[in-house]
Scaffold this motif. Structure first.
Motif, PDB file in Angstrom:
ATOM      1  N   GLN A  65       0.843  -1.202   0.000  1.00 16.36           N
ATOM      2  CA  GLN A  65       0.000   0.000   0.000  1.00 16.36           C
ATOM      3  C   GLN A  65       0.876   1.250   0.000  1.00 16.36           C
ATOM      4  O   GLN A  65       0.623   2.189  -0.757  1.00 16.36           O
ATOM      5  CB  GLN A  65      -0.908  -0.013   1.236  1.00 16.36           C
ATOM      6  CG  GLN A  65      -1.755   1.230   1.405  1.00 16.36           C
ATOM      7  CD  GLN A  65      -2.510   1.245   2.721  1.00 16.36           C
ATOM      8  OE1 GLN A  65      -2.441   0.302   3.499  1.00 16.36           O
ATOM      9  NE2 GLN A  65      -3.227   2.317   2.964  1.00 16.36           N
ATOM     10  N   ILE A  66       1.909   1.254   0.805  1.00 16.68           N
ATOM     11  CA  ILE A  66       2.798   2.417   0.874  1.00 16.68           C
ATOM     12  C   ILE A  66       3.536   2.587  -0.451  1.00 16.68           C
ATOM     13  O   ILE A  66       3.686   3.709  -0.952  1.00 16.68           O
ATOM     14  CB  ILE A  66       3.770   2.281   2.064  1.00 16.68           C
ATOM     15  CG1 ILE A  66       2.996   2.393   3.381  1.00 16.68           C
ATOM     16  CG2 ILE A  66       4.851   3.340   2.003  1.00 16.68           C
ATOM     17  CD1 ILE A  66       3.812   2.073   4.608  1.00 16.68           C
ATOM     18  N   GLU A  67       4.005   1.485  -1.030  1.00 13.96           N
ATOM     19  CA  GLU A  67       4.701   1.562  -2.314  1.00 13.96           C
ATOM     20  C   GLU A  67       3.780   2.133  -3.392  1.00 13.96           C
ATOM     21  O   GLU A  67       4.202   2.929  -4.231  1.00 13.96           O
ATOM     22  CB  GLU A  67       5.213   0.179  -2.734  1.00 13.96           C
ATOM     23  CG  GLU A  67       6.343  -0.355  -1.884  1.00 13.96           C
ATOM     24  CD  GLU A  67       7.629   0.449  -2.021  1.00 13.96           C
ATOM     25  OE1 GLU A  67       7.846   1.085  -3.072  1.00 13.96           O
ATOM     26  OE2 GLU A  67       8.410   0.435  -1.064  1.00 13.96           O
ATOM     27  N   ARG A  68       2.500   1.720  -3.385  1.00 10.41           N
ATOM     28  CA  ARG A  68       1.529   2.255  -4.343  1.00 10.41           C
ATOM     29  C   ARG A  68       1.374   3.757  -4.175  1.00 10.41           C
ATOM     30  O   ARG A  68       1.389   4.513  -5.148  1.00 10.41           O
ATOM     31  CB  ARG A  68       0.170   1.574  -4.138  1.00 10.41           C
ATOM     32  CG  ARG A  68      -0.215   0.591  -5.187  1.00 10.41           C
ATOM     33  CD  ARG A  68      -1.666   0.139  -5.096  1.00 10.41           C
ATOM     34  NE  ARG A  68      -2.251   0.090  -3.770  1.00 10.41           N
ATOM     35  CZ  ARG A  68      -2.184  -0.968  -2.944  1.00 10.41           C
ATOM     36  NH1 ARG A  68      -1.547  -2.053  -3.314  1.00 10.41           N
ATOM     37  NH2 ARG A  68      -2.758  -0.922  -1.765  1.00 10.41           N
ATOM     38  N   ARG A  69       1.237   4.170  -2.913  1.00 11.14           N
ATOM     39  CA  ARG A  69       1.064   5.609  -2.636  1.00 11.14           C
ATOM     40  C   ARG A  69       2.302   6.395  -3.046  1.00 11.14           C
ATOM     41  O   ARG A  69       2.195   7.510  -3.554  1.00 11.14           O
ATOM     42  CB  ARG A  69       0.785   5.831  -1.148  1.00 11.14           C
ATOM     43  CG  ARG A  69      -0.537   5.321  -0.627  1.00 11.14           C
ATOM     44  CD  ARG A  69      -1.729   6.178  -1.056  1.00 11.14           C
ATOM     45  NE  ARG A  69      -1.558   7.597  -0.857  1.00 11.14           N
ATOM     46  CZ  ARG A  69      -1.906   8.297   0.221  1.00 11.14           C
ATOM     47  NH1 ARG A  69      -2.476   7.681   1.217  1.00 11.14           N
ATOM     48  NH2 ARG A  69      -1.715   9.588   0.285  1.00 11.14           N
ATOM     49  N   LEU A  70       3.481   5.815  -2.839  1.00 10.67           N
ATOM     50  CA  LEU A  70       4.713   6.506  -3.227  1.00 10.67           C
ATOM     51  C   LEU A  70       4.802   6.640  -4.744  1.00 10.67           C
ATOM     52  O   LEU A  70       5.262   7.664  -5.258  1.00 10.67           O
ATOM     53  CB  LEU A  70       5.938   5.758  -2.687  1.00 10.67           C
ATOM     54  CG  LEU A  70       6.151   5.843  -1.180  1.00 10.67           C
ATOM     55  CD1 LEU A  70       7.338   4.987  -0.769  1.00 10.67           C
ATOM     56  CD2 LEU A  70       6.379   7.282  -0.753  1.00 10.67           C
ATOM     57  N   SER A  74       2.842  10.493  -3.539  1.00  9.42           N
ATOM     58  CA  SER A  74       2.659  10.878  -2.144  1.00  9.42           C
ATOM     59  C   SER A  74       4.004  10.840  -1.418  1.00  9.42           C
ATOM     60  O   SER A  74       4.950  10.190  -1.858  1.00  9.42           O
ATOM     61  CB  SER A  74       1.682   9.917  -1.468  1.00  9.42           C
ATOM     62  OG  SER A  74       1.526  10.252  -0.113  1.00  9.42           O
ATOM     63  N   THR A  75       4.089  11.525  -0.299  1.00 12.44           N
ATOM     64  CA  THR A  75       5.312  11.478   0.502  1.00 12.44           C
ATOM     65  C   THR A  75       5.304  10.226   1.364  1.00 12.44           C
ATOM     66  O   THR A  75       4.237   9.651   1.634  1.00 12.44           O
ATOM     67  CB  THR A  75       5.424  12.711   1.425  1.00 12.44           C
ATOM     68  OG1 THR A  75       4.342  12.695   2.352  1.00 12.44           O
ATOM     69  CG2 THR A  75       5.423  13.999   0.631  1.00 12.44           C
ATOM     70  N   LEU A  76       6.483   9.819   1.774  1.00 12.11           N
ATOM     71  CA  LEU A  76       6.595   8.606   2.588  1.00 12.11           C
ATOM     72  C   LEU A  76       5.880   8.781   3.918  1.00 12.11           C
ATOM     73  O   LEU A  76       5.180   7.883   4.379  1.00 12.11           O
ATOM     74  CB  LEU A  76       8.061   8.254   2.824  1.00 12.11           C
ATOM     75  CG  LEU A  76       8.291   7.088   3.769  1.00 12.11           C
ATOM     76  CD1 LEU A  76       7.757   5.808   3.142  1.00 12.11           C
ATOM     77  CD2 LEU A  76       9.738   6.934   4.097  1.00 12.11           C
ATOM     78  N   LYS A  77       6.052   9.936   4.527  1.00 10.84           N
ATOM     79  CA  LYS A  77       5.433  10.170   5.834  1.00 10.84           C
ATOM     80  C   LYS A  77       3.916  10.079   5.737  1.00 10.84           C
ATOM     81  O   LYS A  77       3.262   9.456   6.574  1.00 10.84           O
ATOM     82  CB  LYS A  77       5.860  11.542   6.345  1.00 10.84           C
ATOM     83  CG  LYS A  77       5.930  11.633   7.835  1.00 10.84           C
ATOM     84  CD  LYS A  77       6.621  12.922   8.208  1.00 10.84           C
ATOM     85  CE  LYS A  77       7.227  12.929   9.559  1.00 10.84           C
ATOM     86  NZ  LYS A  77       8.253  12.095   9.916  1.00 10.84           N
ATOM     87  N   ALA A  78       3.331  10.670   4.699  1.00 13.15           N
ATOM     88  CA  ALA A  78       1.872  10.636   4.527  1.00 13.15           C
ATOM     89  C   ALA A  78       1.399   9.218   4.198  1.00 13.15           C
ATOM     90  O   ALA A  78       0.386   8.761   4.723  1.00 13.15           O
ATOM     91  CB  ALA A  78       1.454  11.598   3.424  1.00 13.15           C
ATOM     92  N   PHE A  90       8.262   1.430   8.571  1.00 15.06           N
ATOM     93  CA  PHE A  90       8.305   1.079   7.143  1.00 15.06           C
ATOM     94  C   PHE A  90       9.715   0.671   6.743  1.00 15.06           C
ATOM     95  O   PHE A  90       9.911  -0.353   6.087  1.00 15.06           O
ATOM     96  CB  PHE A  90       7.831   2.275   6.307  1.00 15.06           C
ATOM     97  CG  PHE A  90       8.115   2.122   4.838  1.00 15.06           C
ATOM     98  CD1 PHE A  90       7.359   1.279   4.052  1.00 15.06           C
ATOM     99  CD2 PHE A  90       9.154   2.826   4.242  1.00 15.06           C
ATOM    100  CE1 PHE A  90       7.622   1.135   2.702  1.00 15.06           C
ATOM    101  CE2 PHE A  90       9.429   2.686   2.899  1.00 15.06           C
ATOM    102  CZ  PHE A  90       8.659   1.843   2.122  1.00 15.06           C
ATOM    103  N   TYR A  91      10.707   1.468   7.145  1.00 10.45           N
ATOM    104  CA  TYR A  91      12.091   1.149   6.786  1.00 10.45           C
ATOM    105  C   TYR A  91      12.531  -0.184   7.399  1.00 10.45           C
ATOM    106  O   TYR A  91      13.208  -0.979   6.753  1.00 10.45           O
ATOM    107  CB  TYR A  91      13.043   2.256   7.229  1.00 10.45           C
ATOM    108  CG  TYR A  91      12.956   3.494   6.378  1.00 10.45           C
ATOM    109  CD1 TYR A  91      13.146   3.445   5.009  1.00 10.45           C
ATOM    110  CD2 TYR A  91      12.686   4.723   6.948  1.00 10.45           C
ATOM    111  CE1 TYR A  91      13.075   4.577   4.228  1.00 10.45           C
ATOM    112  CE2 TYR A  91      12.618   5.868   6.179  1.00 10.45           C
ATOM    113  CZ  TYR A  91      12.808   5.788   4.817  1.00 10.45           C
ATOM    114  OH  TYR A  91      12.737   6.906   4.054  1.00 10.45           O
ATOM    115  N   GLN A  92      12.156  -0.439   8.646  1.00  7.97           N
ATOM    116  CA  GLN A  92      12.541  -1.699   9.298  1.00  7.97           C
ATOM    117  C   GLN A  92      11.902  -2.887   8.596  1.00  7.97           C
ATOM    118  O   GLN A  92      12.555  -3.903   8.359  1.00  7.97           O
ATOM    119  CB  GLN A  92      12.135  -1.679  10.768  1.00  7.97           C
ATOM    120  CG  GLN A  92      12.967  -0.728  11.595  1.00  7.97           C
ATOM    121  CD  GLN A  92      12.461  -0.616  13.020  1.00  7.97           C
ATOM    122  OE1 GLN A  92      11.421  -1.157  13.377  1.00  7.97           O
ATOM    123  NE2 GLN A  92      13.207   0.095  13.841  1.00  7.97           N
TER     124      GLN A  92
END
Length: 149
Positions: A65-70, A74-78, A90-92
């Motif tokens: 989901q985060i990869e899709r948003r990126l 979108s920004t990583l924080k958002a 996320f990084y871990q």
């Protein structure tokens, strides 16, 4: 005169004041009554404010989901906030999850390493044979010179 008390102004003022008023005692409260135990309060197993463990499938879904948003800009924080995790989490997670690109590279390097190892072992056997032949010839020459052969 000796029997009369020595009366001066300071002693008269002291005697003129009324007797000290005794300090009032504090009122004491009775001990608090214990409340009857009501039905036990059931708390949910996981509250939204407390941290919880995510299963591997949940981690993979959130990472996707985060990869899709990126990729949408979108920004990583958002993106991480929308997924409900911090950017450090996320990084871990990303570091812990092996990617598909890393597996073939590791397999290819293992295959290359195995081929290199086999080539080195063959070279080692060849060089040992050459050394053994050289030592035999030197040994036979030395025996001829000493007359032992």
């Amino acid at each position: 005169m000796a029997d009369e008390p020595n009366l001066d102004a300071s002693t008269q003022a002291v005697e003129a004041t009324p007797a000290a008023v005794p300090a009032e005692t504090k009122k004491r409260r009775p001990p608090a009554k214990r409340k009857e135990a009501a039905a036990p309060v059931v708390t949910p197993a996981v509250s939204p404010s407390k941290s919880r463990r995510h299963s591997e499938s949940e981690k993979a879904e959130k990472l996707a989901q985060i990869e899709r948003r990126l990729s949408e800009g979108s920004t990583l924080k958002a993106a991480a906030a929308d997924a409900g995790i911090s950017d450090q989490t996320f990084y871990q997670w990303k570091r812990a999850v092996p990617t598909a690109d890393a597996k073939p590279a590791a397999t290819a390097s293992q295959d290359d390493g195995l081929a290199d190892l086999l080539a080195l072992e063959a070279e080692n056997i060849r060089l040992r044979g050459l050394l053994a032949e050289k030592l035999r010839t030197e040994n036979s020459e030395l025996r001829k010179k000493l007359g032992l052969a």
